[in-house]
Each structure stands twice: as C-alpha cells, then as structure tokens.
Design an enzyme around this catalytic site. Structure first.
Site, short mmCIF file in Angstrom:
data_model
loop_
_atom_site.label_atom_id
_atom_site.label_comp_id
_atom_site.label_asym_id
_atom_site.label_seq_id
_atom_site.Cartn_x
_atom_site.Cartn_y
_atom_site.Cartn_z
CG ASP A 171 3.12 0.82 7.00
OD1 ASP A 171 3.89 0.65 6.05
OD2 ASP A 171 2.83 -0.08 7.81
CG PHE A 213 10.77 2.69 10.28
CD1 PHE A 213 11.20 1.47 9.78
CD2 PHE A 213 9.42 3.03 10.16
CE1 PHE A 213 10.29 0.60 9.18
CE2 PHE A 213 8.52 2.15 9.58
CZ PHE A 213 8.96 0.94 9.09
CE LYS A 241 -2.81 -2.40 3.37
NZ LYS A 241 -3.20 -2.32 4.79
N GLY A 242 2.16 1.03 0.23
CA GLY A 242 3.09 2.14 0.45
C GLY A 242 3.19 3.14 -0.68
CG ASP A 297 15.37 -1.62 3.43
OD1 ASP A 297 16.25 -0.77 3.56
OD2 ASP A 297 15.05 -2.39 4.35
CE LYS A 317 15.12 3.51 4.27
NZ LYS A 317 14.54 2.84 5.47
P1 IMP Z 1 12.79 -4.76 0.70
O1 IMP Z 1 13.43 -3.88 -0.34
O2 IMP Z 1 12.28 -6.05 0.15
O3 IMP Z 1 13.68 -4.95 1.89
O4 IMP Z 1 11.48 -4.11 1.28
C1 IMP Z 1 11.09 -2.83 1.04
C2 IMP Z 1 9.79 -2.64 1.80
O5 IMP Z 1 10.07 -2.54 3.20
C3 IMP Z 1 9.13 -1.34 1.40
O6 IMP Z 1 8.22 -1.56 0.36
C4 IMP Z 1 8.47 -0.90 2.69
O7 IMP Z 1 7.17 -1.44 2.78
C5 IMP Z 1 9.32 -1.50 3.79
N1 IMP Z 1 10.25 -0.49 4.35
C6 IMP Z 1 11.59 -0.50 4.29
N2 IMP Z 1 12.12 0.57 4.92
C7 IMP Z 1 11.04 1.27 5.39
C8 IMP Z 1 10.92 2.51 6.12
O8 IMP Z 1 11.89 3.21 6.48
N3 IMP Z 1 9.64 2.92 6.39
C9 IMP Z 1 8.54 2.22 6.01
N4 IMP Z 1 8.62 1.07 5.32
C10 IMP Z 1 9.86 0.59 5.02
MG MG Z 2 5.35 -1.56 4.43
#
Ligand code: IMP
Ligand code: MG
Length: 186
Positions: free
Chosen positions: A161, A154, A41-42, A101, A129
């Site tokens: 969220d 965060f 939903k982000g 991330d 990031k």
């Molecule tokens: P990854 O790249 O698979 O580790 O996951 C990324 C997801 O982690 C994003 O779509 C967000 O939902 C969540 N996420 C990572 N860092 C943050 C943050 O600082 N705030 C909120 N959600 C985050």
């Molecule tokens: Mg999330």
C-alpha cells in the site's frame, strides 16, 4: 496518483515467481505440517496465492506489527498490535512478509516468535531491499530482490500500500518517492 503508477512486476511474472517459491518451499518442508504466519496487511495477497502453491498440510495465522519512530532518540519502537491465536511451540513456522526494508520489523518479529519455541522458523518475503538494511536479517526465500536505484522507488499493489491504497492492484508497480522517510504526497 493511480495514473502515476508504472508496472514493475506483471501479474504473470508474479504468478510465475509464486509458483517457483511454492515448489521450493514444498520441497524444504516435505512431509511436515507448516504453520504459515502472515504479516498483515501487506502480505495478505501474496500469502493467499502462495499457500495455494504449497500442497502440504498447513495452518494459517496472522500477525500485525506497528513501528513508531521516536524523533528525540531516533529509535524505532516496534510492537505487535494484533495476532490470531498461534500455537507456535514445536511447530515448523513459515513467516510470510511483504517487504524487508530496514529489517527492523522482521528482526523484532523473529525474536518474538523465537520466544515461543518453534521447532523451525523460516521467512519468505515478497520483496527484499537488502541495501536498505539497518539490522542484519535475511529472508530464506524472496520473490523479488530489488537493488538500488530501484529499491528507492515506493512499491504498491499486490497487497502493498501507499497510505492504505492500491493493495488490490493485481501487479506490483512503483510510484515516485520524493524522500526516503515517507511516502509521497499527492
Ligand atoms: P522495515 O523492514 O522494518 O523497514 O519495514 C518494512 C515495512 O515497510 C514493510 O512491511 C512495508 O509495510 C513497508 N515498506 C517498505 N518499503 C515499502 C514500499 O516500497 N512500498 C510499500 N511498503 C513499504
Ligand atoms: Mg505498510
């Protein structure tokens, strides 16, 4: 918790970056129809603003992905739990993400979309990031690349969220995070 949020990117700053990205994306896809695929939903708030800065023919679709960390093997299981009917074959697809991330979610989704044979596939992310990356994957466009030590904060607001809260904030803020493994407790 709300009073512990510090503003990182103001509403005005976000609007300015979204307008710039809209212009770049419009140039990149000039004369084509885009299939915009928002990662729920982000990215909802970001996508809603971004599509209004792209004066091209486009269709909008949504996909939702979950990740579970398997403690025993230390692996991450990712799966698609919701998707609107998306005719991806032969389409110019723009995937809109909130935060890249570790890159696990994005790389999983990219592989899944590729299976459906799009003509092209590009990614626009609100936040990137790069130092947290576990899988080598890079968005084509990023509104806000963030680096250490900021990347360890965060982020909430503008769709992002913390335990489903703060998505409605018009700005992007940070809350203190005691451990990288998860969001802070209240
Ligand atoms: P990854 O790249 O698979 O580790 O996951 C990324 C997801 O982690 C994003 O779509 C967000 O939902 C969540 N996420 C990572 N860092 C943050 C943050 O600082 N705030 C909120 N959600 C985050
Ligand atoms: Mg999330």
């Amino acid at each position: 918790m709300r009073d512990k949020i510090s503003v990182l990117y103001s509403e005005e700053r976000i609007a300015q970056r979204v307008a710039e990205l809209g212009e770049e994306i419009t140039k990149a896809f000039a004369g084509r129809e885009i299939c915009v695929l928002g990662l729920m939903k982000g990215s909802l708030v970001f996508m809603a603003d971004l599509i209004r800065k792209i004066p091209l023919d486009l269709t909008v679709h949504l996909v939702r992905v979950t990740s579970h960390r398997e403690q025993a093997r230390g692996s991450v299981q990712t799966e698609i739990v919701y998707s609107t009917a998306v005719p991806l074959e032969g389409r110019d697809v723009l995937l809109v993400d909130d935060i890249v991330d570790t890159g696990i979610t994005l790389s999983y989704l990219l592989a899944h979309i590729h299976e459906h044979g799009p003509k092209s596939l590009r990614v626009c992310s609100l936040v990137d990031k790069p130092e947290a990356r576990k899988i080598d994957v890079h968005p084509d466009w990023t509104a806000f690349p963030v680096h250490e030590p900021l990347a360890d904060q965060f982020m909430v607001g503008y769709g992002l969220d913390w335990m489903e809260r703060f998505r409605g904030l018009p700005y992007i803020g940070t809350i203190p995070r005691p451990a990288r493994s998860g969001p802070p407790q209240e």
